[in-house]
Write an enzyme that holds these catalytic residues in place. Structure first.
Site, PDB file in Angstrom:
ATOM      1  N   ASP A  16      -5.075 -24.544  54.662  1.00 33.90           N
ATOM      2  CA  ASP A  16      -6.404 -23.935  54.521  1.00 33.90           C
ATOM      3  C   ASP A  16      -7.122 -24.463  53.278  1.00 33.90           C
ATOM      4  O   ASP A  16      -6.482 -24.842  52.301  1.00 33.90           O
ATOM      5  CB  ASP A  16      -6.244 -22.401  54.456  1.00 33.90           C
ATOM      6  CG  ASP A  16      -7.532 -21.672  54.778  1.00 33.90           C
ATOM      7  OD1 ASP A  16      -8.494 -22.316  55.264  1.00 33.90           O
ATOM      8  OD2 ASP A  16      -7.591 -20.450  54.541  1.00 33.90           O
ATOM      9  N   ASN A  18      -9.972 -26.769  53.394  1.00 28.57           N
ATOM     10  CA  ASN A  18     -10.680 -28.054  53.544  1.00 28.57           C
ATOM     11  C   ASN A  18     -12.179 -27.895  53.311  1.00 28.57           C
ATOM     12  O   ASN A  18     -12.802 -28.716  52.637  1.00 28.57           O
ATOM     13  CB  ASN A  18     -10.484 -28.622  54.957  1.00 28.57           C
ATOM     14  CG  ASN A  18      -9.055 -29.026  55.231  1.00 28.57           C
ATOM     15  OD1 ASN A  18      -8.229 -29.061  54.326  1.00 28.57           O
ATOM     16  ND2 ASN A  18      -8.756 -29.324  56.485  1.00 28.57           N
ATOM     17  N   HIS A  33     -12.062 -32.008  56.020  1.00 28.66           N
ATOM     18  CA  HIS A  33     -11.040 -32.178  57.064  1.00 28.66           C
ATOM     19  C   HIS A  33     -10.455 -33.593  57.002  1.00 28.66           C
ATOM     20  O   HIS A  33      -9.252 -33.786  57.162  1.00 28.66           O
ATOM     21  CB  HIS A  33     -11.630 -31.893  58.444  1.00 28.66           C
ATOM     22  CG  HIS A  33     -12.105 -30.479  58.594  1.00 28.66           C
ATOM     23  ND1 HIS A  33     -11.356 -29.395  58.187  1.00 28.66           N
ATOM     24  CD2 HIS A  33     -13.272 -29.956  59.085  1.00 28.66           C
ATOM     25  CE1 HIS A  33     -12.034 -28.271  58.427  1.00 28.66           C
ATOM     26  NE2 HIS A  33     -13.194 -28.591  58.965  1.00 28.66           N
ATOM     27  N   THR A  62      -6.913 -20.231  67.725  1.00 34.03           N
ATOM     28  CA  THR A  62      -7.700 -19.777  68.882  1.00 34.03           C
ATOM     29  C   THR A  62      -9.009 -19.130  68.420  1.00 34.03           C
ATOM     30  O   THR A  62      -9.904 -18.915  69.225  1.00 34.03           O
ATOM     31  CB  THR A  62      -6.902 -18.754  69.730  1.00 34.03           C
ATOM     32  OG1 THR A  62      -6.343 -17.754  68.864  1.00 34.03           O
ATOM     33  CG2 THR A  62      -5.760 -19.421  70.485  1.00 34.03           C
ATOM     34  N   TRP A  65     -12.757 -21.630  67.336  1.00 30.38           N
ATOM     35  CA  TRP A  65     -13.894 -21.969  68.209  1.00 30.38           C
ATOM     36  C   TRP A  65     -15.163 -21.276  67.761  1.00 30.38           C
ATOM     37  O   TRP A  65     -16.263 -21.636  68.191  1.00 30.38           O
ATOM     38  CB  TRP A  65     -13.596 -21.570  69.660  1.00 30.38           C
ATOM     39  CG  TRP A  65     -12.400 -22.260  70.245  1.00 30.38           C
ATOM     40  CD1 TRP A  65     -11.154 -21.732  70.404  1.00 30.38           C
ATOM     41  CD2 TRP A  65     -12.334 -23.602  70.766  1.00 30.38           C
ATOM     42  NE1 TRP A  65     -10.315 -22.650  70.974  1.00 30.38           N
ATOM     43  CE2 TRP A  65     -11.014 -23.812  71.213  1.00 30.38           C
ATOM     44  CE3 TRP A  65     -13.261 -24.648  70.892  1.00 30.38           C
ATOM     45  CZ2 TRP A  65     -10.582 -25.012  71.776  1.00 30.38           C
ATOM     46  CZ3 TRP A  65     -12.835 -25.846  71.452  1.00 30.38           C
ATOM     47  CH2 TRP A  65     -11.509 -26.021  71.885  1.00 30.38           C
ATOM     48  N   LEU A 127      12.707 -35.626  62.050  1.00 26.40           N
ATOM     49  CA  LEU A 127      11.896 -34.418  61.887  1.00 26.40           C
ATOM     50  C   LEU A 127      11.155 -34.063  63.173  1.00 26.40           C
ATOM     51  O   LEU A 127      10.560 -34.922  63.820  1.00 26.40           O
ATOM     52  CB  LEU A 127      10.859 -34.679  60.776  1.00 26.40           C
ATOM     53  CG  LEU A 127       9.817 -33.577  60.545  1.00 26.40           C
ATOM     54  CD1 LEU A 127      10.415 -32.404  59.791  1.00 26.40           C
ATOM     55  CD2 LEU A 127       8.612 -34.116  59.776  1.00 26.40           C
ATOM     56  N   SER A 186      -3.426 -14.980  59.559  1.00 31.65           N
ATOM     57  CA  SER A 186      -4.458 -15.484  60.481  1.00 31.65           C
ATOM     58  C   SER A 186      -3.878 -15.879  61.849  1.00 31.65           C
ATOM     59  O   SER A 186      -4.149 -16.973  62.357  1.00 31.65           O
ATOM     60  CB  SER A 186      -5.222 -16.654  59.856  1.00 31.65           C
ATOM     61  OG  SER A 186      -5.856 -16.260  58.660  1.00 31.65           O
TER      62      SER A 186
HETATM   63  C1  IPE Z   1      -6.297 -20.527  59.625  1.00 32.49           C
HETATM   64  O1  IPE Z   1      -7.342 -20.784  58.746  1.00 32.49           O
HETATM   65  C2  IPE Z   1      -6.263 -21.557  60.699  1.00 32.49           C
HETATM   66  C3  IPE Z   1      -5.888 -22.901  60.292  1.00 32.49           C
HETATM   67  C4  IPE Z   1      -5.507 -23.274  59.106  1.00 32.49           C
HETATM   68  C5  IPE Z   1      -5.930 -23.883  61.335  1.00 32.49           C
HETATM   69  P1  IPE Z   1      -8.753 -20.091  58.900  1.00 32.49           P
HETATM   70  O2  IPE Z   1      -9.588 -20.626  57.787  1.00 32.49           O
HETATM   71  O3  IPE Z   1      -9.284 -20.265  60.264  1.00 32.49           O
HETATM   72  O4  IPE Z   1      -8.402 -18.548  58.679  1.00 32.49           O
HETATM   73  P2  IPE Z   1      -9.313 -17.333  58.207  1.00 32.49           P
HETATM   74  O5  IPE Z   1     -10.536 -17.343  59.074  1.00 32.49           O
HETATM   75  O6  IPE Z   1      -9.664 -17.570  56.778  1.00 32.49           O
HETATM   76  O7  IPE Z   1      -8.458 -16.123  58.377  1.00 32.49           O
HETATM   77  C1  IPE Z   2      -8.561 -25.298  57.218  1.00 36.42           C
HETATM   78  O1  IPE Z   2      -9.612 -25.416  56.339  1.00 36.42           O
HETATM   79  C2  IPE Z   2      -8.688 -26.231  58.406  1.00 36.42           C
HETATM   80  C3  IPE Z   2      -9.004 -25.572  59.675  1.00 36.42           C
HETATM   81  C4  IPE Z   2      -9.063 -24.288  59.873  1.00 36.42           C
HETATM   82  C5  IPE Z   2      -9.265 -26.440  60.796  1.00 36.42           C
HETATM   83  P1  IPE Z   2     -10.926 -24.563  56.504  1.00 36.42           P
HETATM   84  O2  IPE Z   2     -11.904 -25.348  57.321  1.00 36.42           O
HETATM   85  O3  IPE Z   2     -10.634 -23.209  57.028  1.00 36.42           O
HETATM   86  O4  IPE Z   2     -11.426 -24.483  55.007  1.00 36.42           O
HETATM   87  P2  IPE Z   2     -12.137 -23.248  54.296  1.00 36.42           P
HETATM   88  O5  IPE Z   2     -11.253 -22.072  54.469  1.00 36.42           O
HETATM   89  O6  IPE Z   2     -13.457 -23.072  54.973  1.00 36.42           O
HETATM   90  O7  IPE Z   2     -12.260 -23.678  52.881  1.00 36.42           O
HETATM   91 MG    MG Z   3     -10.182 -21.447  56.112  1.00 39.89          MG
END
Ligand code: IPE
Ligand code: IPE
Ligand code: MG
Length: 230
Positions: A16, A18, A33, A62, A65, A127, A186
């Site tokens: 998380d 990015n 990303h 999920t 989206w 792995l 999450s």
């Molecule tokens: C969880 O991160 C999903 C992934 C890392 C793919 P999110 O950024 O979507 O989670 P929330 O919305 O902060 O809970």
């Molecule tokens: C995690 O980073 C990657 C995905 C959920 C695809 P985020 O895109 O959720 O990054 P933040 O949480 O908005 O910083």
């Molecule tokens: Mg996030």
């Protein structure tokens, strides 16, 4: 690794931060990303080199989206693009790929790439790299229950229920790491995480390093797991 006893078998990561990494630099979220992919490659190599047997990476939930069409499309295209040019390196490292999640719900072009890459690495013995795409812990459990009902299976218990999850045949994660300072799961590995050791770090995923990863592994070795005992 120094102390072989402390090496976890299965490590799972909620990658998380990015978006915030990009925002801090005045860049579009999509650049975050892209930067995150570089971290993925480093961490896969580190896990593989350090004798970890299973690495599960949460790439798309999920619920993701709900994001803008632009961001969702960017991510789906990025997964396909990265897999294509990363596949040879994975094979060189004997990494076996597995995609976990509601794969049927993904667009055809991406499903084809996932299928091809899984197939290309199916004989690899190193792995096991699970990539969670369109993954939701609740959906995984509901899909398992539906299958159990459809197949009219009666002798269900806590152990064999796992055989109906995407991670069938794999041990539960010893460690779940979440980057970016958020302290929640999450919808990640809800059934499998019942006795996982949780690690949270403020580091944003693109800034996460091999050193920090290894420090967490070392820290894991010091934790006393009790599994309900004394
Ligand atoms: C969880 O991160 C999903 C992934 C890392 C793919 P999110 O950024 O979507 O989670 P929330 O919305 O902060 O809970
Ligand atoms: C995690 O980073 C990657 C995905 C959920 C695809 P985020 O895109 O959720 O990054 P933040 O949480 O908005 O910083
Ligand atoms: Mg996030």
């Amino acid at each position: 690794m120094k102390d072989a006893k402390s090496v976890p078998v299965h490590v799972a990561i909620i990658m998380d931060g990015n978006g915030r990494w990009a925002q801090k630099r005045g860049l579009p979220r999509t650049e975050g990303h892209r930067a995150g992919v570089k971290t993925v490659k480093k961490i896969v190599k580190t896990a593989s080199d350090n004798g970890i047997k299973y690495l599960t990476l949460y790439a798309f939930s999920t619920e993701n989206w709900k994001r803008s069409k632009e961001e969702v499309n960017f991510l789906l295209n990025l997964f396909a693009e990265v897999l294509k040019d990363y596949l040879n390196e994975l094979r060189d490292n004997n990494v076996k790929l597995k995609f976990i999640g509601d794969i049927q719900g993904l667009p055809y072009f991406l499903r084809k790439v996932l299928e091809y890459s899984e197939n290309a690495t199916k004989k690899d013995t190193g792995l096991v790299l699970n990539i969670a795409i369109n993954y939701g812990g609740r959906r995984e459990i509901v899909q398992a229950v539906k299958r159990i009902c459809r197949e009219k299976i009666r002798d269900i218990n806590e152990e064999n229920f796992s055989d109906y999850l995407y991670t069938a045949g794999q041990p539960d994660p010893d460690i779940i790491i979440r980057t970016s300072g958020e302290m929640r799961l999450s919808n990640f590995l809800l059934y499998q995480s019942s006795y996982s050791e949780l690690f949270f770090t403020d580091t944003l995923w693109p800034d996460f390093t091999e050193e920090e990863f290894l420090k967490i592994i070392e820290e894991f070795g010091k934790r006393k797991r009790k599994f309900g005992g004394v």
